[in-house]
Enzyme design. Structure first.
Site, PDB file in Angstrom:
ATOM      1  N   TYR A 290      38.310  12.044  37.248  1.00 40.58           N
ATOM      2  CA  TYR A 290      37.500  13.194  37.659  1.00 40.58           C
ATOM      3  C   TYR A 290      37.177  14.064  36.440  1.00 40.58           C
ATOM      4  O   TYR A 290      36.031  14.466  36.232  1.00 40.58           O
ATOM      5  CB  TYR A 290      38.257  14.011  38.722  1.00 40.58           C
ATOM      6  CG  TYR A 290      37.493  15.222  39.196  1.00 40.58           C
ATOM      7  CD1 TYR A 290      36.550  15.114  40.211  1.00 40.58           C
ATOM      8  CD2 TYR A 290      37.692  16.474  38.611  1.00 40.58           C
ATOM      9  CE1 TYR A 290      35.830  16.217  40.647  1.00 40.58           C
ATOM     10  CE2 TYR A 290      36.977  17.582  39.028  1.00 40.58           C
ATOM     11  CZ  TYR A 290      36.048  17.458  40.053  1.00 40.58           C
ATOM     12  OH  TYR A 290      35.330  18.554  40.471  1.00 40.58           O
TER      13      TYR A 290
ATOM     14  N   LYS B 165      42.946  30.894  66.190  1.00 41.23           N
ATOM     15  CA  LYS B 165      42.469  32.131  65.567  1.00 41.23           C
ATOM     16  C   LYS B 165      43.219  32.314  64.258  1.00 41.23           C
ATOM     17  O   LYS B 165      44.382  32.715  64.235  1.00 41.23           O
ATOM     18  CB  LYS B 165      42.710  33.317  66.507  1.00 41.23           C
ATOM     19  CG  LYS B 165      42.133  34.604  65.987  1.00 41.23           C
ATOM     20  CD  LYS B 165      42.188  35.666  67.080  1.00 41.23           C
ATOM     21  CE  LYS B 165      41.493  36.945  66.660  1.00 41.23           C
ATOM     22  NZ  LYS B 165      41.983  37.514  65.417  1.00 41.23           N
TER      23      LYS B 165
ATOM     24  N   CYS C 180      67.934  68.715  48.380  1.00 42.66           N
ATOM     25  CA  CYS C 180      67.846  70.043  47.759  1.00 42.66           C
ATOM     26  C   CYS C 180      68.408  71.146  48.659  1.00 42.66           C
ATOM     27  O   CYS C 180      68.397  72.314  48.278  1.00 42.66           O
ATOM     28  CB  CYS C 180      66.390  70.359  47.411  1.00 42.66           C
ATOM     29  SG  CYS C 180      65.349  70.623  48.857  1.00 42.66           S
TER      30      CYS C 180
END
Ligand code: IVH
Length: 680
Positions: free
Chosen positions: A38, A117, A413
């Protein structure tokens, strides 16, 4: 030297040969030649292209990664809106769907196409005369982003359709996805090299196809399946959905191999059951079954609602559930000072995703569930939503598990919760004198900033949630003002910021100084003040300074503003710290433009106008705002009630529809004249 004609022939047959092997390898999984063979063919092709400049390389296999990086993603307009689907959760919902269909069409035997789906990213491909032209994302359904450069790198997609029976122009839709095994392999490699991993294949795909540099997408294992039609320029080109899918396949476009054609809702239900059983074994994620009425003439008869076709429905799989243990509960502070309890869970895998925390929403929910530390709980995850605790397994509770108590003070705090109420947006972390990032002020500030930069607010592109978290954690931004003082050097400590994205972000921040007053008011995040109310405030007060001195009554007299909102507004604008913050940042060079009050005499007041095609001189958003200033209602679809259609280049079906309904068409080239004529 061989004659031009001969070279063209050699070139064309070489392209065909490479395309053929590409198809066998990527679409069929049946390569006939080795990779080395290829590569040799490919090298031969490159050599020819190099040598003979007259060759037409536009559809060459070599053009797939040839594009240079984009500077930004261009807009992609959908000829036909890209809608979503109605959902069915139970079999009952499917029978109801059938009933709705039979109410509209004469009872007859229906054929349904049932399809997995795929949980991927929707894409639209445009082919003209069989040649791949461009691809876009869904976006808001009307306008997405052009991702041609990345989609071209997906080798399964033919750059030229096979055969010769194709329409002049067709928009084909499908899903880009990534196989589970390929995703896992990539994620493992990312985590080995300390790079950011992805939560699931869909996020991975979404992050890949919106890259500016196509080399990134080319290196990622993206795949595609085509499943529906956007637009085709020939009437009744396909008679049925299954014939359309067969045609896609004959053009060498991949479709899902598990699609079934059935002839009753009972058969649909049994398809759904079979696919549910097969779900785990599939090498890609699916979240349900899409059911479509096969006959195209029936599809046309049934038509669309504004958000979905009436001839299709998605049967969603049941949400994933699992049981795990509550290790602790943290409280997260939102921008308004509200606390949200979040359960920290022993990690559990639900539908392929590891869950380690779940929202408990608020203290009422904590009490309703009677959830305690150490409890075993049932958690549920449905699609994209944040996992939820649905039940406490009380019979598994051993001994006295610790109750969850809402803190009254910040654990870091020690300030009382009240301190954090309504601190936004003048919050300045450097004034908190607390370097501990578990301080509520930090999470409150992050949320404030996320709202401030969001699209309907200051619309600052390129500042996502994760970037904001990082910038705040690293102390790069401590107040909103800091955002406007950022320089290139500020980004050295941040991961994954290339020079280009830094420049884009800085210019987007700078651009945000020229903004509509309404977006700016909305960005402030005042309780109860959404975008519409902000628009009304902007129209009424015209300048931000005019709002500073407004009384509660002044606010009440504005459209849609009631007592609560006006009290919130008054409290906000009479706070000296807020005014100081506003003055300081406005002095950085802000230009806040008020919404124009719709001129009573504007000839376009109340008219309905649609916009279609690519506009050359103005962005869609800008034109929309301009028209709205003149009192126009900008509409998405064209009907006989539409007064004008503004048309840019490459307009398709909407233009045709406008012509067929005899609606006045305004070319975007004549837009200025048109607007001037109608201003008053
Ligand atoms: S047909 C009008 N077929 O699910 C929409 N959609 O929730 C027609 N999806 O937008 C879409 N697999 O992105 C169709 N076989 C399939 C699908 C599918 C996945 C996606 C698609 C759609 C979304 C709707």
């Amino acid at each position: 030297m061989a004659a031009k004609k001969e070279i063209k022939e050699i070139y064309s047959s070489l392209k065909n040969e490479i395309n053929h092997h590409n198809f066998l390898y990527h679409n069929k999984d049946q390569p006939e030649i080795t990779d080395v063979e290829y590569d040799q063919l490919f090298q031969k092709l490159l050599k020819l292209e190099d040598e003979y400049l007259f060759l037409d390389k536009s559809d060459s296999p070599s053009s797939r990664v040839g594009d240079t990086p984009q500077s930004d993603l261009k807009e992609f307009l959908h000829e036909v809106p890209m809608l979503s689907l109605d959902n069915a959760f139970e079999s009952e919902d499917l029978y109801d769907f059938e009933k709705r269909v039979f109410n509209k069409i004469k009872k007859q035997k229906l054929h349904y196409s049932c399809e997995p789906k795929i949980d991927g990213v929707a894409v639209s491909l445009i082919y003209e005369k069989g040649k791949f032209i461009k691809a876009g994302t869904r976006g808001d359904g009307e306008q997405g982003e052009d991702i041609t450069h990345n989609v071209k790198t997906i080798k399964q997609i033919p750059l030229t359709l096979n055969g010769n029976n194709f329409p002049k122009k067709i928009e084909i839709r499908g899903e880009i996805y990534c196989e589970k095994t390929a995703f896992d392999k990539f994620n493992k490699e990312y985590s080995k090299s300390d790079q950011k991993t992805f939560a699931n294949p869909r996020n991975f795909v979404a992050g890949s196809i919106r890259q500016l540099n196509p080399e990134i997408a080319a290196a990622r294992p993206l795949k595609i399946q085509l499943h529906s039609l956007g637009y085709v320029d020939q009437k009744n080109f396909f008679k049925s959905h299954h014939e359309m899918l067969d045609t896609f396949l004959s053009w060498n476009l991949p479709i899902n191999p598990d699609i079934g054609l059935v002839d009753s809702i009972d058969a649909v239900i049994s398809y759904c059951e079979k696919l549910t059983n097969k779900r785990e074994a599939l090498n890609y994620e699916i979240d349900g079954v899409v059911i479509k009425i096969d006959d195209v003439s029936l599809q046309q008869e049934l038509g669309f609602s504004s958000r979905s076709p009436k001839w299709s429905i998605a049967k969603k799989f049941k949400a994933e559930e699992g049981t795990t243990e509550v290790l602790s509960v943290n409280f997260q502070m939102g921008r308004t000072g509200a606390l949200t309890p979040v359960a920290n869970l022993k990690p559990v895998k639900l539908g392929g995703v590891t869950i380690s925390n779940a929202t408990l929403h608020n203290m009422d929910e904590v009490e309703r569930l009677d959830i305690r530390i150490g409890d075993f709980v049932k958690v549920k995850r449905a699609g994209d939503v944040i996992p939820k605790v649905i039940k406490v397994e009380k019979n598994k509770r051993k001994g006295k598990n610790k109750k969850i108590i809402q803190p009254t003070h910040c654990s870091s705090c020690s300030r009382p919760l009240k301190f954090f109420e309504g601190l936004t947006p003048n919050l300045d972390l450097s004034k908190l004198e607390n370097e501990d990032q578990s301080c509520y002020g930090y999470s409150q500030f992050k949320e404030t900033l996320k709202h401030f930069v969001s699209r309907q607010a200051m619309d600052i592109d390129g500042l996502g949630s994760k970037t904001i978290d990082q910038m705040v954690d690293k102390g790069i931004i401590k107040s909103i003002k800091d955002l406007y003082l950022l320089k290139k050097e500020s980004f050295v400590e941040l991961d994954g910021f290339a020079e280009k994205s830094i420049n884009n972000l800085l210019s987007s921040i700078n651009k945000s100084k020229n903004i509509r007053l309404s977006n700016f008011i909305y960005a402030l995040g005042i309780k109860e003040i959404g975008l519409e109310t902000s628009k009304n405030l902007s129209k009424r007060f015209l300048k931000i300074e005019n709002i500073f001195s407004a009384s509660v009554d002044d606010f009440i007299s504005v459209d849609d503003i009631g007592e609560v909102a006006s009290a919130n507004l008054h409290a906000f604008f009479s706070d000296k710290l807020n005014i100081k913050f506003l003055e300081e940042i406005i002095n950085l060079g802000f230009k806040l433009e008020a919404e124009k009050v719709t001129s009573q005499t504007s000839k376009l007041g109340g008219k309905k106008i649609a916009i279609t095609g690519k506009l050359s001189f103005i962005s869609r958003d800008e034109l929309k705002s301009k028209l709205e200033d003149l009192g126009v209602k900008v509409v998405n679809s064209i009907s006989k009630n539409t007064d004008y259609v503004i048309v840019g280049s490459d307009a398709g079906s909407k233009l045709e529809k406008a012509r067929s309904l005899n609606i006045e068409i305004i070319s975007d080239k004549n837009l200025d004249t048109f607007l001037k004529q109608n201003e008053n």
